[in-house]
Scaffold this active site. Structure first.
Site: not given
Ligand code: HEM
Length: 324
Positions: A64, A68, A95, A193
């Site tokens: 992630r 970002h 972030n 995700h």
């Molecule tokens: C399409 C638009 C996207 C939105 C709106 C979005 C939004 C989010 C949100 C809200 C979270 C949870 C954060 C939290 O509450 O801790 C999250 C987690 C995550 N996102 Fe996204 N995301 C997007 C795209 C992506 C992309 C492109 C990637 C990587 C290629 C990605 C990888 C991740 C990962 C791996 C997590 C888990 C992080 C953790 O375990 O702490 N996301 N994302």
């Protein structure tokens, strides 16, 4: 003698010109460090294999982090900076849930030891992102390198560039278009995700008060809503829920099967079913002949090109959290 002096002078001048032109035309390429730091990618992989063997839960956050980084000011390592003249990106709301910064420092320290001042922090992050995907069973893909580091990081620039989990399809599509990414990239990269967790607060509106209705999001499987309500109480800012329950530490296509079953956790996950083009990709990625792995790698490479600094621009930071 005079002629030979003139000749060598011209030679030096044209060599310098070539160098300048080369730097100006510099682009990302696979194996950028093959001469200056031949073991760079090996070093990153070795450190990451160690980290993943003891802390696999960092895979999601580190993947992630690269996303970002790229969506704010391009992939220039700006997400890693601590204090610049501005409040840095790090302290902006989207972030605050990032983790793994010390892992980046550890990888960078190993790179600096082998090749001081050669490998940028932005490239380090791009390589780390690929290596965590591979460590979790996902696709290997060639990472283009040659990015240089920016020296500005501004928390306010995250606004509009890092959308919340509540983003709808129109918002997602237009932001991604602005970054040079299409609907296929949006769907493939949302497949990130498959790893990691989300705070309840990022999606609890879907359980308790969707669009101010006081009810759950009707587009979410009611059985899933009921299960999530047991975990996430209203106004819970600390509990974590798995984005891809059951295979949270495996990089696979299971995320798309869940989205297709109306079990996407975030509004932005569910949004992929709203549009016919993105829905078709979601469904394709659930099939046996799924092209998800290949498409994910291709889209990561595309994302890794956003707004990069190359050639003479930017710098190579020695330590990723501060400017030299
Ligand atoms: C399409 C638009 C996207 C939105 C709106 C979005 C939004 C989010 C949100 C809200 C979270 C949870 C954060 C939290 O509450 O801790 C999250 C987690 C995550 N996102 Fe996204 N995301 C997007 C795209 C992506 C992309 C492109 C990637 C990587 C290629 C990605 C990888 C991740 C990962 C791996 C997590 C888990 C992080 C953790 O375990 O702490 N996301 N994302």
């Amino acid at each position: 003698m005079a002629t030979s002096k003139l000749f060598s002078c011209l030679l030096v001048q044209s060599m310098l010109l070539l160098l300048v032109l080369d730097a100006a035309n510099a682009e990302l390429k696979v194996g950028f460090y093959s001469k200056a730091c031949p073991n760079a990618e090996k070093i990153v992989k070795e450190v990451m294999d160690q980290v993943m063997s003891v802390a696999p839960s960092l895979s999601g956050p580190l993947l992630r982090m690269h996303f970002h980084d790229c969506f704010v000011r391009g992939c220039d390592g700006s997400v890693l900076l601590n204090d610049t003249v501005n409040l840095p990106e790090k302290i902006a709301t989207p972030n605050l849930s990032l983790r793994g910064f010390t892992t980046i420092d550890r990888v960078k320290a190993a790179l600096e030891k082998a090749c001081p001042g050669i490998v940028s922090c932005s490239d380090t992050l791009a390589l780390v992102a690929r290596d965590v995907v591979v460590a979790m069973g996902g696709p290997g893909y060639d990472v283009e390198t040659g990015r240089r580091d920016g020296n500005v990081s501004n928390a306010f620039e995250t606004r509009g560039n890092l959308l919340p989990g509540t983003a709808n399809f129109t918002e997602l599509k237009s932001l991604w278009q602005a970054k040079g990414l299409d609907v296929k990239d949006l769907v493939a990269l949302s497949g990130g995700h498959t790893l990691g967790t989300s705070h309840c607060s990022s999606f609890s509106d879907r359980l308790y008060n969707f669009s101010g209705t006081g009810r759950a999001d009707p587009s979410m499987d009611p059985n899933y809503v009921a299960r999530l309500k047991l975990k996430c109480k209203p106004n819970d800012n600390t509990t974590l829920a798995e984005l891809d329950p059951g295979s949270v530490r495996t990089f696979d296509g299971q995320y798309f099967t869940l989205v297709a079953k109306r079990r996407g956790l975030l509004t932005s996950d569910a949004a992929l079913l709203v549009d016919s083009e993105s829905k078709a990709y979601v469904l394709q990625f659930t099939t046996k002949g799924s092209t998800f792995f290949k498409d994910f790698g291709d889209s990561m490479v595309k994302m890794g090109r956003i707004g990069v600094l190359t050639g003479n621009s930017g710098s190579i930071r020695k330590v990723c959290y501060k400017n030299n």
